[in-house]
Design a protein around this motif. Sequence first.
Motif, mmCIF file in Angstrom:
data_model
loop_
_atom_site.group_PDB
_atom_site.id
_atom_site.type_symbol
_atom_site.label_atom_id
_atom_site.label_comp_id
_atom_site.label_asym_id
_atom_site.label_seq_id
_atom_site.Cartn_x
_atom_site.Cartn_y
_atom_site.Cartn_z
ATOM 1 N N HIS A 213 2.612 23.715 6.652
ATOM 2 C CA HIS A 213 3.307 22.644 7.360
ATOM 3 C C HIS A 213 2.602 22.487 8.692
ATOM 4 C CE1 HIS A 213 7.071 22.764 4.815
ATOM 5 N NE2 HIS A 213 6.524 23.939 4.516
ATOM 6 N N GLY A 214 2.251 21.244 9.069
ATOM 7 C CA GLY A 214 1.550 21.127 10.328
ATOM 8 C C GLY A 214 1.444 19.738 10.896
ATOM 9 N N SER A 215 0.889 19.704 12.095
ATOM 10 C CA SER A 215 0.641 18.466 12.817
ATOM 11 C C SER A 215 -0.756 17.989 12.440
ATOM 12 C CB SER A 215 0.739 18.723 14.323
ATOM 13 O OG SER A 215 0.532 17.548 15.054
ATOM 14 N N LEU A 216 -0.835 16.885 11.704
ATOM 15 C CA LEU A 216 -2.125 16.469 11.164
ATOM 16 C C LEU A 216 -2.099 14.991 10.818
ATOM 17 C CD1 LEU A 216 -1.706 16.414 7.706
ATOM 18 C CD2 LEU A 216 -1.266 18.790 8.303
ATOM 19 N N GLN A 217 -3.280 14.431 10.606
ATOM 20 C CA GLN A 217 -3.410 13.025 10.261
ATOM 21 C C GLN A 217 -3.841 12.798 8.816
ATOM 22 O OE1 GLN A 217 -5.649 12.290 14.348
ATOM 23 N NE2 GLN A 217 -5.354 10.345 13.331
ATOM 24 N N CYS A 218 -4.573 13.743 8.245
ATOM 25 C CA CYS A 218 -5.168 13.536 6.926
ATOM 26 C C CYS A 218 -4.837 14.714 6.009
ATOM 27 C CB CYS A 218 -6.677 13.370 7.046
ATOM 28 S SG CYS A 218 -7.174 12.004 8.117
ATOM 29 N N HIS A 223 -5.941 19.618 2.200
ATOM 30 C CA HIS A 223 -5.783 20.082 0.822
ATOM 31 C C HIS A 223 -7.132 20.461 0.216
ATOM 32 C CE1 HIS A 223 -4.726 19.460 -3.571
ATOM 33 N NE2 HIS A 223 -3.783 20.295 -3.158
ATOM 34 N N THR A 224 -8.126 19.625 0.414
ATOM 35 C CA THR A 224 -9.475 19.912 -0.097
ATOM 36 C C THR A 224 -10.052 21.169 0.543
ATOM 37 O OG1 THR A 224 -9.885 17.559 -0.501
ATOM 38 C CG2 THR A 224 -11.808 18.987 -0.323
ATOM 39 N N ALA A 225 -9.841 21.324 1.841
ATOM 40 C CA ALA A 225 -10.366 22.497 2.551
ATOM 41 C C ALA A 225 -9.708 23.782 2.060
ATOM 42 C CB ALA A 225 -10.161 22.327 4.052
ATOM 43 N N ARG A 238 -0.711 23.552 -1.119
ATOM 44 C CA ARG A 238 0.290 22.525 -0.838
ATOM 45 C C ARG A 238 0.301 22.225 0.664
ATOM 46 N NH1 ARG A 238 2.078 25.926 -4.780
ATOM 47 N NH2 ARG A 238 2.765 27.437 -3.217
ATOM 48 N N VAL A 239 0.314 20.945 1.008
ATOM 49 C CA VAL A 239 0.237 20.520 2.406
ATOM 50 C C VAL A 239 1.413 19.605 2.710
ATOM 51 C CG1 VAL A 239 -1.160 19.356 4.157
ATOM 52 C CG2 VAL A 239 -2.277 20.644 2.322
ATOM 53 N N GLU A 253 -9.942 15.848 11.336
ATOM 54 C CA GLU A 253 -10.661 16.879 10.602
ATOM 55 C C GLU A 253 -10.337 18.288 11.074
ATOM 56 O OE1 GLU A 253 -13.796 15.713 13.740
ATOM 57 O OE2 GLU A 253 -11.871 15.051 12.994
ATOM 58 N N TYR A 254 -9.972 18.484 12.362
ATOM 59 C CA TYR A 254 -9.780 19.841 12.865
ATOM 60 C C TYR A 254 -8.606 20.581 12.218
ATOM 61 C CZ TYR A 254 -9.957 23.904 15.788
ATOM 62 O OH TYR A 254 -10.070 25.210 16.201
ATOM 63 N N PRO A 255 -7.498 19.933 11.840
ATOM 64 C CA PRO A 255 -6.411 20.677 11.191
ATOM 65 C C PRO A 255 -6.835 21.453 9.946
ATOM 66 C CG PRO A 255 -5.583 18.590 11.939
ATOM 67 C CD PRO A 255 -7.078 18.551 12.152
ATOM 68 N N SER A 256 -7.926 21.061 9.292
ATOM 69 C CA SER A 256 -8.416 21.854 8.164
ATOM 70 C C SER A 256 -8.764 23.266 8.615
ATOM 71 C CB SER A 256 -9.656 21.186 7.559
ATOM 72 O OG SER A 256 -9.343 19.941 6.990
ATOM 73 N N MET A 257 -9.338 23.399 9.792
ATOM 74 C CA MET A 257 -9.716 24.703 10.327
ATOM 75 C C MET A 257 -8.487 25.560 10.609
ATOM 76 S SD MET A 257 -12.152 26.768 11.533
ATOM 77 C CE MET A 257 -13.617 25.884 12.081
ATOM 78 N N ILE A 258 -7.539 25.047 11.351
ATOM 79 C CA ILE A 258 -6.377 25.841 11.719
ATOM 80 C C ILE A 258 -5.497 26.132 10.506
ATOM 81 C CG2 ILE A 258 -5.058 23.812 12.473
ATOM 82 C CD1 ILE A 258 -3.733 25.539 14.571
ATOM 83 N N ALA A 259 -5.462 25.213 9.519
ATOM 84 C CA ALA A 259 -4.707 25.461 8.290
ATOM 85 C C ALA A 259 -5.323 26.621 7.515
ATOM 86 C CB ALA A 259 -4.671 24.208 7.427
ATOM 87 N N LEU A 260 -6.651 26.665 7.435
ATOM 88 C CA LEU A 260 -7.330 27.772 6.769
ATOM 89 C C LEU A 260 -7.057 29.091 7.478
ATOM 90 C CD1 LEU A 260 -10.688 25.958 6.026
ATOM 91 C CD2 LEU A 260 -9.277 27.096 4.289
ATOM 92 N N HIS A 261 -7.080 29.077 8.789
ATOM 93 C CA HIS A 261 -6.815 30.308 9.544
ATOM 94 C C HIS A 261 -5.392 30.799 9.308
ATOM 95 C CE1 HIS A 261 -10.212 29.393 12.691
ATOM 96 N NE2 HIS A 261 -10.673 29.700 11.490
ATOM 97 N N ALA A 262 -4.417 29.915 9.395
ATOM 98 C CA ALA A 262 -3.030 30.313 9.165
ATOM 99 C C ALA A 262 -2.838 30.810 7.741
ATOM 100 C CB ALA A 262 -2.103 29.139 9.463
#
Length: 457
Positions: A213-218, A223-225, A238-239, A253-262
Amino acid sequence: MPDLTSRTELPGALVAQPDAITPGRARSAPPLRREGPAKLTGTAMYADDLVFPGAWFGATIRSTDAHARLVSIELDPAFDWSGVVVVTAADIPGDNIVSSIKSDQPILVPVGGRIQHHAEALVLIAALDRATLRAARRALRVTTEALPAVFDPLSSEHVFAAYELATGDPDRAFAAADFILEGEYRVGHQEQLYIENNAMIAIPSDDGGVTVHGSLQCPYYVHTALKRGLAMDDRQARVVQAETGGGFGGKEEYPSMIALHAALLAGKARRPVRMIYDRHEDLAATTKRHPAIVRHRTGVTHDGRLVAQDIEVVMDGGAYCTLTPVVLSRGAIHAGGPYRCPNVRIRARATRTNTPPNGAFRGFGAPQTEFAAETHLNRIAEALQLSPLEIRRRNVYQVGDTTPTGQVLSASVAGEEVLERAAEAGEFERLRVRHHRQRASRLGSGTIPGSPLRTER
């Protein structure tokens, strides 16, 4: 006391009729926003408002070097690590890549790998409480070997993308031009400065998957990341997009990074993990608008009509590619401004530097090149003793004109209409006359006693 504003009458209540042109005012009846009531009443739930029982707090250990080799990651044996989860590149189950246009950015820099920018992610940690998290930070040591860094995009030899647009015969047109003006214009980094910082919460599932769950635009970028970095299928990753407190491209694009870390921390801890950036970390680590260097050489007739343009655009992509090719293409396409010119050459490239990667921001490269185009046109107008408004009237696109890409503008262009309405609403001519009169009557020597500073009249 002199009037220092552009106001023509005392402030007061203003009633604007629909479609009426009102100086300094926007349209009177904007459409209602669906999410407005929830945000207005405080019931909208942003990522940091979401509660998941038993969630731990996550953090990122980042590089303090702009360019270096990661030699080692050491955990202090005197510290109690039983209440802390530590994730390194060796723990990544899938590809150590943040999925994007190019596969060049690691999720975490591996030991022996190269750090390419300050604030790059090296290690992830999570703990039950913030006090333990802070103590764990101090007990973890990263050793690096510094390498020479490149900060100037003009000197960089690594090119992410390059484009060239050309129409007509610029060299012949320059030879016939009545007047030629050259100029260089620079635009620095620009932060999106959304009100809500980047934030992501990851919850592991029994099937080996994860929900973020997060603050994101895309969400589909994320999901792909997740699928690639965590070796998951469509159902396991699941996003859920929470209310997003501003993005402006900074959460594309940056939320892919923080989502992977979490998600990596949640998977190893087997419990929810919250990754909520503070303002300092968000400013230091996330993508910005691309800095740009734009050089113009323009030939015009004596009455201010454009006959030739030679434009060079160099953008600083930062350490990794992200969305740079798309940003550069937009910048190149718009580099000539909204003005007709029969002979144009535009060369654009984006290079790598050892700075945090740059990415999406509203306008996608066009604001940088449009700023240069408009500033350069103002200088041409000044040199020819023309009004900035008049030189635009003589060159603005109209139906039937052709752009440097070869596109024929066969439908409504609205360039003239926008120009005239902006001039009227901004009271351009009246203010230009007043400012010219004030400059002409300005008094003073232009010197400050005891100071080397001097202003020219």
